[in-house]
Structure formats: structure tokens, C-alpha cells
Design an enzyme around this catalytic site. Structure first.
Site, PDB file in Angstrom:
ATOM      1  N   SER A   7      -5.512  -2.307  -6.227  1.00  0.00           N
ATOM      2  CA  SER A   7      -6.805  -2.562  -5.577  1.00  0.00           C
ATOM      3  C   SER A   7      -7.566  -1.259  -5.377  1.00  0.00           C
ATOM      4  O   SER A   7      -7.020  -0.286  -4.871  1.00  0.00           O
ATOM      5  CB  SER A   7      -6.601  -3.214  -4.210  1.00  0.00           C
ATOM      6  OG  SER A   7      -5.999  -4.477  -4.382  1.00  0.00           O
ATOM      7  N   GLU A  45      -8.923   1.962  -1.130  1.00  0.00           N
ATOM      8  CA  GLU A  45      -7.484   1.827  -0.858  1.00  0.00           C
ATOM      9  C   GLU A  45      -6.711   2.836  -1.708  1.00  0.00           C
ATOM     10  O   GLU A  45      -5.750   3.445  -1.253  1.00  0.00           O
ATOM     11  CB  GLU A  45      -7.032   0.401  -1.206  1.00  0.00           C
ATOM     12  CG  GLU A  45      -5.551   0.169  -0.973  1.00  0.00           C
ATOM     13  CD  GLU A  45      -5.171  -1.314  -1.083  1.00  0.00           C
ATOM     14  OE1 GLU A  45      -5.970  -2.184  -0.659  1.00  0.00           O
ATOM     15  OE2 GLU A  45      -4.076  -1.596  -1.591  1.00  0.00           O
ATOM     16  N   ARG A  47      -2.832  -1.586   5.113  1.00  0.00           N
ATOM     17  CA  ARG A  47      -2.882  -0.606   4.013  1.00  0.00           C
ATOM     18  C   ARG A  47      -3.043   0.840   4.485  1.00  0.00           C
ATOM     19  O   ARG A  47      -3.710   1.643   3.830  1.00  0.00           O
ATOM     20  CB  ARG A  47      -4.010  -0.950   3.026  1.00  0.00           C
ATOM     21  CG  ARG A  47      -3.872  -2.280   2.372  1.00  0.00           C
ATOM     22  CD  ARG A  47      -2.581  -2.493   1.584  1.00  0.00           C
ATOM     23  NE  ARG A  47      -2.491  -3.887   1.225  1.00  0.00           N
ATOM     24  CZ  ARG A  47      -1.820  -4.781   1.970  1.00  0.00           C
ATOM     25  NH1 ARG A  47      -1.125  -4.421   3.043  1.00  0.00           N
ATOM     26  NH2 ARG A  47      -1.809  -6.046   1.619  1.00  0.00           N
TER      27      ARG A  47
HETATM   28  C1  LIG Z   1      -1.018  -4.039 -10.906  1.00  0.00           C
HETATM   29  C2  LIG Z   1      -0.919  -3.549  -9.477  1.00  0.00           C
HETATM   30  C3  LIG Z   1      -0.792  -4.466  -8.447  1.00  0.00           C
HETATM   31  C4  LIG Z   1      -0.701  -4.037  -7.119  1.00  0.00           C
HETATM   32  N1  LIG Z   1      -0.580  -4.964  -6.125  1.00  0.00           N
HETATM   33  C5  LIG Z   1      -0.470  -4.559  -4.855  1.00  0.00           C
HETATM   34  C6  LIG Z   1      -0.314  -5.522  -3.792  1.00  0.00           C
HETATM   35  O1  LIG Z   1      -0.247  -6.723  -4.000  1.00  0.00           O
HETATM   36  N2  LIG Z   1      -0.216  -5.055  -2.516  1.00  0.00           N
HETATM   37  C7  LIG Z   1      -0.267  -3.721  -2.231  1.00  0.00           C
HETATM   38  O2  LIG Z   1      -0.163  -3.353  -1.053  1.00  0.00           O
HETATM   39  N3  LIG Z   1      -0.431  -2.792  -3.207  1.00  0.00           N
HETATM   40  C8  LIG Z   1      -0.520  -3.177  -4.507  1.00  0.00           C
HETATM   41  N4  LIG Z   1      -0.678  -2.240  -5.491  1.00  0.00           N
HETATM   42  C9  LIG Z   1      -0.800  -0.821  -5.131  1.00  0.00           C
HETATM   43  C10 LIG Z   1       0.513  -0.056  -5.111  1.00  0.00           C
HETATM   44  O3  LIG Z   1       1.470  -0.670  -5.967  1.00  0.00           O
HETATM   45  C11 LIG Z   1       1.085   0.053  -3.688  1.00  0.00           C
HETATM   46  O4  LIG Z   1       0.206   0.744  -2.828  1.00  0.00           O
HETATM   47  C12 LIG Z   1       2.435   0.778  -3.695  1.00  0.00           C
HETATM   48  O5  LIG Z   1       3.036   0.644  -2.437  1.00  0.00           O
HETATM   49  C13 LIG Z   1       2.306   2.260  -4.022  1.00  0.00           C
HETATM   50  O6  LIG Z   1       3.619   2.758  -4.196  1.00  0.00           O
HETATM   51  P1  LIG Z   1       3.898   3.964  -5.170  1.00  0.00           P
HETATM   52  O7  LIG Z   1       5.332   4.311  -5.043  1.00  0.00           O
HETATM   53  O8  LIG Z   1       3.419   3.665  -6.544  1.00  0.00           O
HETATM   54  O9  LIG Z   1       3.025   5.098  -4.503  1.00  0.00           O
HETATM   55  P2  LIG Z   1       1.996   6.085  -5.220  1.00  0.00           P
HETATM   56  O10 LIG Z   1       0.891   5.293  -5.819  1.00  0.00           O
HETATM   57  O11 LIG Z   1       2.731   7.025  -6.092  1.00  0.00           O
HETATM   58  O12 LIG Z   1       1.430   6.848  -3.950  1.00  0.00           O
HETATM   59  C14 LIG Z   1       0.613   6.177  -3.001  1.00  0.00           C
HETATM   60  C15 LIG Z   1       0.560   7.029  -1.730  1.00  0.00           C
HETATM   61  O13 LIG Z   1       1.868   7.078  -1.174  1.00  0.00           O
HETATM   62  C16 LIG Z   1       2.321   8.426  -1.091  1.00  0.00           C
HETATM   63  N5  LIG Z   1       3.763   8.415  -1.311  1.00  0.00           N
HETATM   64  C17 LIG Z   1       4.450   7.974  -2.390  1.00  0.00           C
HETATM   65  N6  LIG Z   1       5.760   8.081  -2.183  1.00  0.00           N
HETATM   66  C18 LIG Z   1       5.916   8.609  -0.945  1.00  0.00           C
HETATM   67  C19 LIG Z   1       7.050   8.984  -0.158  1.00  0.00           C
HETATM   68  N7  LIG Z   1       8.286   8.829  -0.583  1.00  0.00           N
HETATM   69  N8  LIG Z   1       6.820   9.505   1.060  1.00  0.00           N
HETATM   70  C20 LIG Z   1       5.565   9.692   1.531  1.00  0.00           C
HETATM   71  N9  LIG Z   1       4.458   9.356   0.834  1.00  0.00           N
HETATM   72  C21 LIG Z   1       4.645   8.820  -0.387  1.00  0.00           C
HETATM   73  C22 LIG Z   1       1.524   9.179  -2.141  1.00  0.00           C
HETATM   74  O14 LIG Z   1       1.461  10.568  -1.861  1.00  0.00           O
HETATM   75  C23 LIG Z   1       0.186   8.476  -2.006  1.00  0.00           C
HETATM   76  O15 LIG Z   1      -0.536   8.945  -0.881  1.00  0.00           O
HETATM   77  C24 LIG Z   1      -0.754  -2.657  -6.829  1.00  0.00           C
HETATM   78  C25 LIG Z   1      -0.877  -1.718  -7.875  1.00  0.00           C
HETATM   79  C26 LIG Z   1      -0.954  -2.152  -9.183  1.00  0.00           C
HETATM   80  C27 LIG Z   1      -1.065  -1.141 -10.295  1.00  0.00           C
END
Ligand SMILES: Cc1cc2nc3c(=O)[nH]c(=O)nc-3n(C[C@H](O)[C@H](O)[C@H](O)COP(=O)(O)OP(=O)(O)OC[C@H]3O[C@@H](n4cnc5c(N)ncnc54)[C@H](O)[C@@H]3O)c2cc1C
Length: 296
Positions: A209, A280, A160
Site C-alpha cells: 500500500s 504508508e 500501520r
Molecule cells: C504485495 C504486497 C502486499 C502487502 N500487503 C500488506 C498487508 O495486507 N498488510 C500490511 O500491513 N502490509 C502489507 N504490505 C506491506 C509490507 O509487506 C508490510 O509492511 C511488512 O510488514 C513489511 O515487512 P518487511 O520485512 O518487508 O519490512 P521492510 O519493507 O523491509 O521495512 C519496512 C520498515 O520496517 C523496518 N524494519 C524492517 N525490519 C526491521 C527490524 N527487524 N527491526 C526494526 N525495523 C525493521 C524498515 O527499516 C522499514 O522502516 C504488502 C506489501 C506487498 C508488496
């Protein structure tokens, strides 16, 4: 490309919390992305990328930065020669759909991760025994210093986390997948989604999480459950009654409510298990947790 002013970021997050971004842009191509990054550098503004906002807690006071949402070709995905090639803003669900249609397996584990592939690189997202590091061939990273392709090792992907620096934007990724019949892929996805639905509050507004799992026999969720925190509420934020490592927006929650819950959860885990939980969820803007053991 237009640079917008004072855009509400909360509505771009799954938990629905957070103030305004001072500046906001939606680059559609690599050239527009480079242009936006250069503009921010000239203005002396930091760059924050918002994916699907599924792991973000944004300050109530907003963010004094240029917030970017990758769209257009930077959010598209296609397969070629066993590779899934996607813009950093492509939703995991879209990528999974493309991979399945092309008979490419290996990305099924991401079916319950509601993010983008760029956010997945930043977080080294993972589930069910796999993660981005396991399938990522390389990622194109853009920053004020230019762009370069990086391997998973160069990206420093660990549990993570990644070694991406502030202002570095994942513009494009290539995943190496394996041939697999689409109906098998579909069956795996249904299975994993059923497992997820049974264990987590999938129909509530959360940011995924809250804490990383500690090096302990108990997961963060089990530990907080043992602390009696299921359903604990501060303001509009509530620790999920279904899974204690989730915070729900139970109505009108503010970032400060969620932070206070997180601080309380850390205090209790330290007191009862001697464990300092590490968050996280990414905190964006001028917010941070107090040292473990202290409340907000
Ligand atoms: C219901 C639910 C279930 C989930 N289950 C899981 C799971 O099973 N496993 C897991 O690992 N995570 C899980 N997550 C957390 C989340 O979905 C992941 O961390 C996901 O990868 C975040 O992606 P995002 O595009 O939404 O990023 P964001 O939440 O928008 O951003 C997260 C981080 O990434 C950065 N970021 C976003 N896009 C970019 C880019 N293009 N370049 C550089 N940095 C960037 C942001 O600045 C921030 O620091 C869950 C979340 C929810 C709401």
C-alpha cells in the site's frame, strides 16, 4: 561478520528500486547484531534495517548508513508452549508454516503480507481484521543503548505505525497463538489468498500500500480510483490498473518516478476530497514528499 561496501539495495526490495547502501552487514546472531550496531555508532553511521523490503522506497542516490539484513538465527522461527518465537528477520511465510505444523492459529491473517516479523512490528502490519498488536507478546529491541524486551504497549503499536526510534532493531519476537487444527489453518490461508489475488496486483513489483487509509468513507485506493488515477504513469512507475493504492515498477522505474506519482496522487486527493493522504511506504535515504497539494 563482514561489513560490505556499496551494496545495491533495490534488489532487496519487492519493487526493485533504489541505490547503494554505503555499508551493509548480515548479522546471524544477537552478538553479531550488537557488534554491527556498535561498529556503526563508532563510525557515526545511522543504522537502517531491511526486512524483505516489501514496504520500502529507497532513494536512487542510495543510503549513507549501515544497512542490516538479519539472517541465520535472527531469521529462524520455532514454536514452544503456544508461543511462536522468531528472529526479527524471519519471513512471515516461514512463521506461518511453523505455526501451522504445530497446530497454532491466529497468524493466518499474515499469509498475504510478504514481510518479516521485525518489519511487521515496525509497521504494525495487519490484514483481515487483525494485526501484529493483536498477537504480539513481546519483542526484543536492540540499539546502541543495549537491548530490552518491549510489550505491544511499550512499542506503541497503532494503525500501520510503531514508536520504534531510528536505529532500533527488532531482533526477536514472541507471538501468543491459539491451538487450531492444521487443516483449518490451511483452509483459512487458501481463502484469504484467493481474496487477495482477486483484488490486488499480486504478480507485479510493488511496495504494498502506498498510502494509509484516511478517516473517510472511501479507502485510499477507492479515492485515487475516483480521481481517475488507475494506470497513470510517470517514467517507469505506474499506478496499478487493478488497485489504485499500489504503484508498480512497470520497467526501469526510479524512486523519483514513484515519488512524483505519489505527490500527484496526494495533490488530486486533496483537490477532489480535501484529504491529505499519509504515505504508508517507508522512504529510505535522502527523499521526501513535497507538502500535500504540490507536485515534485
Ligand atoms: C504485495 C504486497 C502486499 C502487502 N500487503 C500488506 C498487508 O495486507 N498488510 C500490511 O500491513 N502490509 C502489507 N504490505 C506491506 C509490507 O509487506 C508490510 O509492511 C511488512 O510488514 C513489511 O515487512 P518487511 O520485512 O518487508 O519490512 P521492510 O519493507 O523491509 O521495512 C519496512 C520498515 O520496517 C523496518 N524494519 C524492517 N525490519 C526491521 C527490524 N527487524 N527491526 C526494526 N525495523 C525493521 C524498515 O527499516 C522499514 O522502516 C504488502 C506489501 C506487498 C508488496
Amino acid at each position: 561478520m563482514t561489513i560490505e561496501e556499496n551494496v545495491a539495495l533495490g534488489r532487496l526490495t519487492t519493487v526493485g528500486i533504489g541505490g547503494l547502501a554505503k555499508r551493509f552487514a548480515r548479522p546471524q546472531s544477537l552478538a553479531e547484531l550488537d557488534g554491527a550496531i556498535a561498529w556503526a555508532a563508532d563510525e557515526g553511521l545511522a543504522v537502517v534495517t531491511i526486512g524483505l523490503g516489501s514496504n520500502l522506497l529507497i532513494a536512487d542516490e542510495g543510503v549513507d548508513a549501515l544497512a542490516l539484513r538479519l539472517e541465520g538465527e535472527l531469521a529462524s522461527a520455532a514454536t514452544e508452549d503456544g508461543l511462536l518465537v522468531a528472529g526479527g528477520g524471519a519471513a512471515n511465510a516461514v512463521c506461518l508454516h511453523r505455526a501451522r505444523a504445530a497446530g497454532l492459529g491466529g497468524f493466518e491473517f499474515a499469509c498475504a503480507i510478504p514481510g518479516t516479523v521485525g518489519g511487521g512490528v515496525q509497521m504494525n502490519a495487519g490484514a483481515y481484521g487483525s494485526d501484529w498488536a493483536a498477537i504480539l507478546e513481546r519483542a526484543l529491541v536492540a540499539s546502541a543503548e543495549g537491548s530490552d524486551w518491549r510489550t505491544p504497549e511499550e512499542l506503541g503499536l497503532e494503525y500501520r505505525r510503531s514508536a520504534l526510534g531510528p536505529g532500533e532493531v527488532v531482533a526477536k519476537v514472541e507471538f501468543r497463538l491459539e491451538p487450531r487444527p492444521p487443516d483449518e489453518i490451511k483452509a483459512t490461508i487458501s481463502e484469504l489468498q484467493a481474496v487477495r489475488k482477486a483484488a490486488q496486483p499480486t504478480n507485479k513489483r510493488t511496495f504494498g500500500s502506498v498510502f494509509k487509509n484516511p478517516e473517510h468513507e472511501l479507502s485510499a485506493g477507492r479515492m485515487l480510483e475516483a480521481c481517475g488515477l488507475r494506470g497513470h504513469r510517470i517514467g517507469g512507475a505506474q499506478i496499478s490498473p487493478r488497485h489504485a493504492n499500489f504503484i508498480e515498477n512497470a520497467g526501469g522505474a526510479r524512486a523519483v518516478d514513484a515519488l512524483a506519482l505519489m505527490a500527484e496522487a496526494r495533490r488530486r486527493a486533496l483537490e477532489e476530497f480535501g484529504v491529505e493522504l499519509e504515505h504508508e511506504v517507508r522512504l529510505v535515504g535522502d527523499i521526501e514528499l513535497p507538502p500535500a497539494g504540490q507536485t515534485l
